[in-house]
Design a protein around this motif. Sequence first.
Motif, short mmCIF file in Angstrom:
data_model
loop_
_atom_site.label_atom_id
_atom_site.label_comp_id
_atom_site.label_asym_id
_atom_site.label_seq_id
_atom_site.Cartn_x
_atom_site.Cartn_y
_atom_site.Cartn_z
N SER A 1 12.31 4.84 0.51
CA SER A 1 11.58 3.77 -0.19
C SER A 1 10.77 2.95 0.79
N TRP A 2 11.36 2.59 1.92
CA TRP A 2 10.67 1.78 2.93
C TRP A 2 9.46 2.54 3.48
N ILE A 3 9.64 3.82 3.77
CA ILE A 3 8.54 4.62 4.33
C ILE A 3 7.38 4.71 3.34
N MET A 4 7.66 4.95 2.07
CA MET A 4 6.60 5.09 1.08
C MET A 4 5.89 3.76 0.82
N ALA A 5 6.63 2.65 0.94
CA ALA A 5 5.98 1.33 0.83
C ALA A 5 5.00 1.14 1.97
N ALA A 6 5.37 1.60 3.16
CA ALA A 6 4.47 1.51 4.32
C ALA A 6 3.26 2.41 4.13
N VAL A 7 3.49 3.59 3.56
CA VAL A 7 2.39 4.52 3.27
C VAL A 7 1.37 3.87 2.35
N ASN A 8 1.87 3.19 1.32
CA ASN A 8 0.98 2.56 0.35
C ASN A 8 0.07 1.52 0.99
N VAL A 9 0.58 0.81 1.97
CA VAL A 9 -0.21 -0.23 2.61
C VAL A 9 -1.15 0.34 3.66
N PHE A 10 -0.69 1.36 4.41
CA PHE A 10 -1.43 1.73 5.62
C PHE A 10 -1.99 3.15 5.67
N VAL A 11 -1.42 4.12 4.94
CA VAL A 11 -1.75 5.51 5.21
C VAL A 11 -3.01 5.98 4.49
N PRO A 12 -3.74 6.95 5.04
CA PRO A 12 -5.07 7.30 4.56
C PRO A 12 -5.15 8.11 3.29
N PHE A 13 -5.15 7.44 2.15
CA PHE A 13 -5.45 8.06 0.87
C PHE A 13 -6.01 7.00 -0.05
N SER A 14 -6.83 7.40 -1.00
CA SER A 14 -7.34 6.44 -1.98
C SER A 14 -7.75 7.17 -3.24
N GLY A 15 -7.68 6.48 -4.36
CA GLY A 15 -8.18 7.03 -5.61
C GLY A 15 -7.33 8.17 -6.11
N SER A 16 -7.96 9.16 -6.74
CA SER A 16 -7.25 10.28 -7.34
C SER A 16 -6.73 11.23 -6.28
N ILE A 17 -5.56 11.79 -6.50
CA ILE A 17 -5.00 12.75 -5.56
C ILE A 17 -5.69 14.10 -5.68
N VAL A 18 -6.53 14.28 -6.70
CA VAL A 18 -7.22 15.56 -6.85
C VAL A 18 -8.72 15.42 -6.65
N HIS A 19 -9.18 14.25 -6.24
CA HIS A 19 -10.60 14.05 -6.05
C HIS A 19 -11.07 14.56 -4.69
N SER A 20 -12.29 14.24 -4.34
CA SER A 20 -12.94 14.84 -3.19
C SER A 20 -12.25 14.52 -1.88
N SER A 21 -12.59 15.37 -0.86
CA SER A 21 -12.03 15.15 0.46
C SER A 21 -12.49 13.82 1.04
N GLU A 22 -13.62 13.31 0.55
CA GLU A 22 -14.07 11.99 1.01
C GLU A 22 -13.05 10.93 0.66
N ASN A 23 -12.46 11.02 -0.54
CA ASN A 23 -11.42 10.06 -0.94
C ASN A 23 -10.22 10.15 -0.02
#
Length: 526
Positions: free
Chosen positions: A455-477
Amino acid sequence: MTQSQLSDAAMERRVLRKLDLHILPPLALLWLCNFIDRSNIGNAKIVGLTADTHLVGNQFNVALSVFYVSYILVEVPSNLVMKHMKPARWLCILVFAWGGVTTLTCLVHNFAGLVLIRLALGFCEGGLLPGIILYLSTIYKPHELQLRVGLFYASASLSGAFGGLLATGILNMDGVGNLAGWRWIFALEGLATVVSSLIAACFLPSTLAEAKFLSEEERQFALHRFHSVEGAPRRESPEVSVEQGEGEKGSVVEAESATPDEPTRFMDEHFEMGEVIRGLTDFQAWVTAISYLGLIVSLYSFSLFLPTIVADLGYSGKVAELRTVPPYVPATVLTVVVAYVSDRLKWRGPFILICLPLAIESHVGYIISIAAKTNELRYAATFLIATGIYPCGPCILSILPNNGSGYYKRSTTIALQLAVANAGGFVAVNIYTPDQVKTFYRKGHAIVLGFLILSWIMAAVNVFVPFSGSIVHSSENLRRLYCVRENKAREKGLRQGNIAAYDELVRSGKTKAPIGDRHPDFRFTL
């Protein structure tokens, strides 16, 4: 500050006070009933349920597991239906139904009956929490939300204490009407839930526009403030029109459209499957859902099995029930304090990262429970466990309402988050098994500790790790950092192209939904 600003500030305080007084107590009452009706089976277990229903082996755990099958299945559909049934009415119908089911639990006599009644209870209860979160997000502004979620959520930790006290009192009816004391627990608590649903129905307005406890002036002010956002240009109509200006990357033509943070009046938006899909493929919904799943494993197992764990520390009957009360008290206080500070600072994830170590202090909580040599230390560990896990719930629950816009996308992401998270219920009800009694549930505690770290790791992912928008959208996202970097990019004007992309979707007839959180002026809450 001008006289007009002072007047607006006074009006805002008055409106918020009225909203809080008329909305939060009924919701807290419903949520209190929810946790009592969900966890009372733990209280009933230690005073005769397993013997009277002839449960053997892991059948008690199986009966708990089936509850989550039906519970998870109804969460997304319930939120989509709620708009058409009127939110307050729908929530009260759900509570009324499960109160009836809880009451009928007193008639159960065998394993099959217990499984069926728990399955029915899950169908009735599943829509409540996602419905409450969505409902509150249509009443309060984004950074007023967590305090309100925290206040009603604190009733969950209070329910752990109150449920123990209530069960202790009800056990005095053992033998009345030829019913065992555990049967009276279900009968009386179920009837209390039915009554609570009727009380809540008398107070909860379905929308701000239907809030009769506000004067006409207050109602208009409440609607105006809800559809305005700090620092955003004010636009009045729910329609969004977009043009591509010469020499511009894209600009919103303020054809009286709503603000970027709240681009449509929720109850006016028409259903669009594309918005549901956009919600189902939202990366943040999945990350926060997994984080909440880790928390749910600890939260549910704690509320369901604390009576059993306390009983196995050498206490029995009413003494064991009373010993389940104290650990919830500091948890309730800290839940409200964290919610208040979180709204003031406009933080969500950082407080999860701060608070969860108290339960991972479970290196002073669960690990003490695993390594402790005395029952006193094991009991003391339950205080740290409760204090660490309960304040994190409102933080996670407030992230998606703050970071998603548009009714159907938001309703989908909220329900999806909870549907995935509640899969943790299957783990929670199966990790404290009877064969662990001699080892003081070391295996169960170790499993929960692992999920808390997840839970702690995924909370950190949400704040800091590189992803945005749809998980199936473009590589730019996939190259964008979710909250921190995305907000910086929008501040630098690097997301103005979102408007042109949205304009194309509208022109091609692919959507009529609001631009919502795709708007470059929209800011994500950490």
